[in-house]
Design an enzyme around this catalytic site. Structure first.
Site, PDB file in Angstrom:
ATOM      1  N   HIS A 148       5.801  -6.348   7.773  1.00 24.80           N
ATOM      2  CA  HIS A 148       4.951  -7.177   7.577  1.00 24.80           C
ATOM      3  C   HIS A 148       5.389  -8.689   7.186  1.00 24.80           C
ATOM      4  O   HIS A 148       6.302  -8.434   7.303  1.00 24.80           O
ATOM      5  CB  HIS A 148       4.863  -7.033   5.270  1.00 24.80           C
ATOM      6  CG  HIS A 148       3.750  -5.627   5.687  1.00 24.80           C
ATOM      7  ND1 HIS A 148       2.164  -5.411   6.020  1.00 24.80           N
ATOM      8  CD2 HIS A 148       4.046  -4.111   5.209  1.00 24.80           C
ATOM      9  CE1 HIS A 148       1.812  -4.181   6.253  1.00 24.80           C
ATOM     10  NE2 HIS A 148       3.114  -3.306   4.720  1.00 24.80           N
ATOM     11  N   CYS A 190       2.758  -1.169  10.311  1.00 22.54           N
ATOM     12  CA  CYS A 190       2.120  -0.055   8.930  1.00 22.54           C
ATOM     13  C   CYS A 190       1.300   0.700   8.729  1.00 22.54           C
ATOM     14  O   CYS A 190       1.740   1.794   9.758  1.00 22.54           O
ATOM     15  CB  CYS A 190       1.937  -0.498   7.593  1.00 22.54           C
ATOM     16  SG  CYS A 190       2.449  -0.338   5.805  1.00 22.54           S
TER      17      CYS A 190
END
Length: 518
Positions: free
Chosen positions: A448, A337
């Site tokens: 994630h 991310c």
């Protein structure tokens, strides 16, 4: 009408979240439909529900303990700090706005009715609700607009159990002081105390237990030992203590892999790496200073709630140059991310921090442009079939995870896709995502939960083992999901042994009878 119990604490990080998970597990084992609830959570660890709603990770793992799917109603308000003074306010899983502390305190009364309605909606579907407070109910400067501690308990007329952490010292003073600062009606709501994280012979503690019961009139329902149970922590305060999985040594495996996660000031979703830390051959370290980096087998740049600010930190601390030097010496680097964005060549727009643009680490030929729209999705996909280098043995392995990010990243000519997304929030699509360099030694993704995927993780770790001349471990040797279930059961068993669970049942039943009689 459902029963309820609320766990409040004498301070932050006293173990409220874990004890709530344990109660959820116990009540579920006993055949009750149980759900967790925290009206307002401040944390940078968040996750995504099946509907694409963002909520705190603590309530997600509490729902897992109860054997149910996470539901945004379990955490209607989530605050994600973007600086020391401001937080992003997420209401029912969607971004509302950014607010400073004063503005949010003034805004809280407007949330009360919605929080009450959401709670009642969830309570109608369950037999027992286990509520969690935040910080301490004795924060008297915030009491007039409280929506998460005694304000929430009063809203739904819930009995309260106060948790105090003896490991930090001053446990009896914290119990006495907390109760002394409560209003009389609030003190009457506290039906018991749990002393948490005790080390040693409990017999030596009992004189103090008897005296605090006499002084406060509140019974101590149990003394929980300091457990070596591996469950998620709510937020980065545990990283700041320097104790969180810093030196996870494995007694069964001499040939451990040294994996470093860069400890960014605004690190988010560090729970991404719990599955790695639990592996039988991994020593996971969080590193915030260049001199502690060493020469790890893998470097991970994690997510961030202030990507540009954390990139400044990497440059100023010297960590940026150390990461680049390690990569140049052959050490692989993975970015998740915000870490993926940091690994690129350029980051543009000051949406997050007021900085117009910055050069990234340059490990990936990518450019990120930040946007105000936030992507929050559960995803399925696979490792791209054309990946090279370290990740080549993982070609086409399936992935499940979630995305939480603001910004779009485009790949340059010297990178190729790292993953293929095949669904977002259960809607089928085909989208090439992430990036990997031509050598296959640096990769980034927005997914994630990447390391929760057992086959991908073991394949990657076996490649790292091969680089050290160590034999691989079988793909099926370790299941993180089974491991988490075992940890929940260990917690529940310990709580049954050390806490008077029958008394907690009686407290809930008495409160329910009192409500019915009114």
């Amino acid at each position: 009408m459902s029963q309820s119990i609320m766990i409040q604490g004498t301070a932050s990080d006293v173990g409220k979240s874990v004890l709530v998970a344990g109660l959820c597990r116990i009540f579920t084992q006993d055949g009750h439909r149980c759900a967790p609830f925290k009206s307002q959570n401040m944390a940078l660890n968040s996750g995504i529900t099946a509907n694409g709603d963002e909520m705190g990770r603590a309530q997600i793992f509490q729902a897992e303990a109860a054997g149910i799917a996470p539901d945004v109603r379990m955490n209607p308000v989530l605050l994600k700090p973007t600086s020391d003074r401001k937080s992003q306010v997420i209401l029912m899983g969607k971004v509302l706005c950014d607010m400073d502390a004063v503005s949010y305190h003034q805004f809280k009364p407007q949330l009360q009715n919605q929080i009450h309605e959401v709670y009642q909606s969830l309570a109608r579907e369950h037999d027992i609700m286990v509520l969690e407070g935040a910080g301490s109910p004795a924060e008297i400067n915030l009491r007039d607009r409280d929506i998460v501690n005694m304000g929430m308990a009063e809203m739904i007329d819930a009995p309260v159990i106060l948790v105090a952490d003896i490991d930090r010292g001053g446990v009896f003073a914290s119990i006495y002081g907390t109760l002394a600062l409560l209003a009389e009606s609030e003190r009457a709501r506290v039906k018991g105390v749990i002393i948490n994280k005790f080390r040693g012979d409990v017999a030596l503690l009992m004189p103090g237990v008897r005296q605090i019961e006499e002084l406060t009139g509140v019974p101590v329902l149990g003394v929980m030992p300091y457990l070596q149970v591996d469950l998620e922590d709510e937020d980065g305060v545990v990283l700041q203590s320097g104790k969180y999985k810093q030196a996870k040594a494995n007694d069964k495996e001499e040939n451990t892999l040294d994996i470093v996660v860069i400890q960014l000031p605004h690190i988010s979703n560090f729970t991404d790496f719990n599955a790695l830390a639990a592996q039988p051959d991994v020593r996971l370290r969080y590193v915030a200073r260049p001199e502690l980096l060493g020469a790890p087998d893998l470097i991970i740049v994690p997510g961030s709630k202030n990507t540009l600010g954390d990139l400044c930190y990497l440059n100023e601390s010297g960590l940026a140059s150390c990461i680049i030097a390690q990569h140049n010496q052959g050490k692989p680097v993975i970015g998740i991310c915000g870490g993926f964005q940091i690994m690129g060549k350029r980051l543009i727009d000051g949406v997050e921090s007021g900085i117009d643009e910055m050069d990234g680490l340059g490990l990936l030929d990518c450019e990120t442009v930040f946007a105000r729209n936030k992507i929050t999705t559960q995803v399925t996909g696979q490792i791209h079939p054309n990946v090279t280098g370290l990740f080549a043995p993982g070609k086409s392995l399936p992935l499940i995870g979630y995305e939480i990010h603001m910004g779009e990243t485009t790949r340059g000519q010297h990178t190729r896709p790292f993953t293929v997304i095949t669904s977002r929030n259960k809607k089928a699509l085909q989208f090439e995502d992430g990036a990997i360099n031509e050598q296959g030694s640096a990769a980034g993704t927005y997914i994630h939960g990447l390391f929760d995927n057992a086959d991908f993780t073991r394949t990657l770790l076996n490649q790292l083992r091969a680089g050290k001349g160590i034999a691989p471990l079988p793909l099926s040797q370790f299941s993180y999901q089974l491991y988490k279930e075992q940890q929940f059961d260990i917690l529940a068993d310990a709580m049954r042994q050390h806490i008077d669970i029958e008394e907690i049942y009686k407290i809930m039943q008495q409160q329910q009878q009192n409500r019915s009689a009114v």
